[in-house]
Design an enzyme around this catalytic site. Structure first.
Site, PDB file in Angstrom:
ATOM      1  N   THR A  17       0.858  -1.180   0.000  1.00  6.77           N
ATOM      2  CA  THR A  17       0.000   0.000   0.000  1.00  6.77           C
ATOM      3  C   THR A  17       0.891   1.224   0.000  1.00  6.77           C
ATOM      4  OG1 THR A  17      -1.850  -1.049   1.100  1.00  6.77           O
ATOM      5  CG2 THR A  17      -1.650   1.330   1.354  1.00  6.77           C
ATOM      6  N   LYS A  69      -3.540   8.766   8.551  1.00  4.62           N
ATOM      7  CA  LYS A  69      -2.714   9.112   7.383  1.00  4.62           C
ATOM      8  C   LYS A  69      -3.529   8.920   6.096  1.00  4.62           C
ATOM      9  CE  LYS A  69      -0.288   6.166   5.493  1.00  4.62           C
ATOM     10  NZ  LYS A  69       0.494   4.946   5.361  1.00  4.62           N
ATOM     11  N   LYS A 108      -7.883   2.604  -3.055  1.00  8.23           N
ATOM     12  CA  LYS A 108      -7.721   2.167  -1.673  1.00  8.23           C
ATOM     13  C   LYS A 108      -7.967   3.323  -0.698  1.00  8.23           C
ATOM     14  CE  LYS A 108      -5.572  -0.672   1.504  1.00  8.23           C
ATOM     15  NZ  LYS A 108      -4.452  -1.199   2.211  1.00  8.23           N
TER      16      LYS A 108
END
Lengths: 313, 313, 313, 313
Positions: free
Chosen positions: A117, A260, A192
């Site tokens: 990721t 984040k 995502k």
């Protein structure tokens, strides 16, 4: 007759061997996710050459049939396809660009599939480097954590070269319950972020509801039962609710990472002038949780910012 | 011996028959929800006396076996238990307190079960009036709309007198997949607000995600597919997503009602000093939608406030 | 004789003239604000008949020339104009509607000027009662607290009967630096809510800036100096800043009242579909402050919710 | 005699040269702000060598006594102190690092004072480059726009080398009404962000209040008058209010720059876990304004996002 039979049989075996060789795959990164994924590939018959920064982590996989590569470069040299599952953007960059890194052995025809990721910039940087050397690149971040990784039930958000995506489908069939091809590099990362942003706002909505119920004299467990029977029933509420009302935040997805992702999703929106007031409010709650020292706990610990009553000064 | 046995058996059967007669139930309010619910009760063998402000709406139910009561008072006079399913607090109050209303025939032993969605004050007012005349009261708002009502799959949030709740279980078993007893009057209303508040925030989170995906060049339908495979998959996203991306907001749950529930939930929190910043942000988005003239559309039309780009001045 | 007669006559005429000049006025409510205001009226030569729930509070005013009325009704009976300055809506209602209240002596020609800060409903209720008895009504809430009240520097937001407003100007000239006539009853209350809503959001903006500066390693006092020299310099920042950075929140305007005004302003917006996301976020911060037990401190204590770091669980 | 005369004359000339050199100041950037500032320095007797990317912009200043430098490097070579006032970070970097840039002539003893508004990273990068060549650096962004610049009424937020700050005071005394020394490089930039963040939230609070008043039937101009008499009266409300209610947003401070400052301030808070929900809500409103195409108008155009009613789909 026998000879022919034997010849045919041998020929067929050779073909199968060739096929198997063609299926030799590199795998970089054996953290919680990577180990589970590599294990599944091995069990389904893929020949794997694995590498991990701490090489001892390869041992368990060697026991079930993996070969060890000394460096990322060595793995890429040996394998037509290499899959990476690193912990964060800096690890993803390091594995590609450092000495003995992936880039040193990327040549025409090599395929590199980064399932870590990472943000769009990181992914684009890796993509450019790989493709400028004639390699093929696919970013393929996943939705799902440890358990789905072990069960081969990840959701795979692939983007980059369509041809490589199609070649990677046999891997994805083992690793996930579903894979998507989303177009150009960066789209996997973006998708995502969108999913995680919705998830973060939902966790806040859920936390606010739990506190409101409790303070209103309603039983929290009953609220969980009611929610689970209705139109907004979802696995996250079902899984996290019982632990939250016990103040148990052992980290499956650390709060600081969730925050984040909220920040990055808001920045993605800022760049294209999409105003998202609910996500922004949720992001501030996650920041508040960080300021309370909860960043390393599970992201469901944002519940504490809603519950919180004490005056500290 | 045999005779006595037979006699006793016959007597017992008669008693059971009487018990069945005692299961004659009143039903007030035959709107979308009420009609579906009353139909289910009839089909499961309950004898129903129905009433509706517009009496012609009773016809369909009469065809499948219902009797008509001329007034709420007439229904209550005839039946030990009366269920009400009215459209809003003012209708709920009117049916009880107006001339020929419920209250005129409430006497000791009568049970009144109000399944309308009303606020705590309305529910408390009705409760006090009923019980001060010796009647028994249960508020029992439901989670679920037309389809679950038709399928007998509502979730029933009952509060008030526990004994009446237990007597009402045979009705609830027909009407819903699950019923909860939540304690004192008002708790049903409060629980429903909590659930709807979470739902409203989720709808905003979902809308923001849909717009962010779309503006980021991601396919909205793919986002729906990805969401449906992950930890936050839920029936609402699955049901509303496809219609939202077609700008179809035909009202299942009108936006102005959703916004009213957000406002009431925030007020419930205000009274007990629960700060809910995400719900507050969601509420302002619903208000914005109202200011754009979307109040009578489905609550998913809040999506328009996020999508909205045009400068009108 | 003639001389004496003439002298006496002249003296009486002078007294009458004085009486006319020094108009007799009723004054109800001698809290912090009311006492300061009544004192100013007395000092400027008005003859005051005062009343307070705790009558002993009248003593100080009697020393400087006031007469005491036994009840609100007695005050209204004696005076053509009566000014009220009560602590909250319930006190404002009670003084009018209770036994021996204002209403008992309102007759044609009497003027009642309510300067308390109340909501639109309370104001309307009082207005209707007064005018239905032939009286004249003006709501006239003020902007400004203790110090401006003492200095006759209030800002007066009057609404109701224009003729009474014009008759009341001599009082307003003494009490305030400026008065506005805003139209129909309720507009004074609404204007005050708008002002207080802006003020509440500003106090939050200010608090966030103070914390951000401090945590960024900047000196809070320097920030105050910089702010005071720029385009957003204002008396509130100048007054509250120094006390806030000393964690001194002795209440000039209690936080719970500020939060109530935010809530009412948001409700005013809700009724007419005005979406105000910044005020809503500020309101939630004030609620958070209430939940931390800061409701009775000054509204600047919302600063604590931004500063707050500690994890309590 | 001659020798002595010559000696004395030469000495005097040298002294004059020294004096002249000491007072000669470089000035880079003659946009709206820079031109006003340079003009003030010239009028107060400083000898200025000016440079601007479009050199023709120097003409007006030459008319009142300035000398032109061909490049930033040429200016720095000639002057002990050079002041820069560039439009944005990229211009600030370009003037220093490009060919013929400042850096080429920075040697021990040179002072470089960058008064442009830039972010912490830009300022730090310039600082390191200047000081690594033995030069002295001060960042000195200003609070105040065109008018205060013309009037020598800026507020100067200096940070970097204290000694250079003290040497620069004669310039600052001409340019501003007040200068602050804030410590290490970056603190000037940070302080400016804090101030602008508060300003942005206040502009939103003000806009919401204006719309609420208007929709509530109150006169907007009266609200401005009331505000101007109270505790939150400030120059910005006084200046912007009248133009806002006329929908006049001719840009003094473009909305997209205000939004950028909100974003940077929120990022500054994010880095150190400061949760700022009101600023976050204000930021989303500015983003919404950008999405409505208002980014190039004055930042007060955020008012449009609150007023906005129309449904576009």
């Amino acid at each position: 007759m026998d000879t022919i039979k034997t010849y045919n049989k041998r020929k067929k075996e050779e073909e199968e061997e060739e096929e198997e060789t063609a299926m030799e795959v590199g795998f970089l990164g054996l953290g919680i996710m990577g180990k589970a994924m590599a294990t599944n590939l091995l069990r389904k018959g893929f020949k794997l050459t694995v590498w991990n920064r701490t090489l001892s982590k390869c041992d368990e996989l060697v026991e079930i049939g993996a070969t060890v590569g000394a460096t990322p470069a060595a793995v890429v040299k040996k394998c037509k396809y290499t899959i990476a599952m690193l912990s964060d953007p800096s690890a993803a960059l390091s594995v590609v660009f450092d000495t003995d890194g992936v880039l040193e052995q990327v040549v025409s025809g090599k395929g590199y599939i980064d399932m870590s990721t990472v943000d769009v910039d990181t992914s684009s940087k890796i993509s450019e480097a790989i493709t400028s050397r004639g390699g093929h690149f696919l970013e393929a971040p996943v939705s799902g954590s440890k358990k789905p990784a072990e069960d081969g039930q990840l959701v795979i958000l692939a983007a980059g070269e369509k041809a490589l995506y199609e070649e990677a489908i046999p891997f994805f069939d083992v690793l996930g319950k579903k894979s998507f091809f989303l177009g150009q590099v960066g789209n996997g990362a973006k998708m995502k972020l969108v999913v995680n942003m919705i998830m973060g706002s939902m966790m806040n909505a859920f936390s606010e509801g739990l506190v409101l119920a409790d303070r209103s004299g309603l039983d929290s467990k009953t609220l969980l039962d009611v929610l689970d029977l209705g139109a907004i029933a979802n696995p996250m509420f079902k899984l996290k609710g019982p632990t939250m009302i016990q103040n148990n935040y052992s980290p499956a997805f650390p709060l600081k990472h969730q925050q984040k992702d909220m920040r990055l999703a808001l920045a993605q929106g800022d760049a294209i002038a999409v105003s998202m007031p609910v996500a922004a409010a949720a992001n501030e709650a996650f920041k508040k949780a960080r300021s309370m020292g909860l960043g390393d706990l599970d992201f469901s610990a944002v519940y504490e910012t809603v519950k919180h009553l004490q005056h500290s000064s």
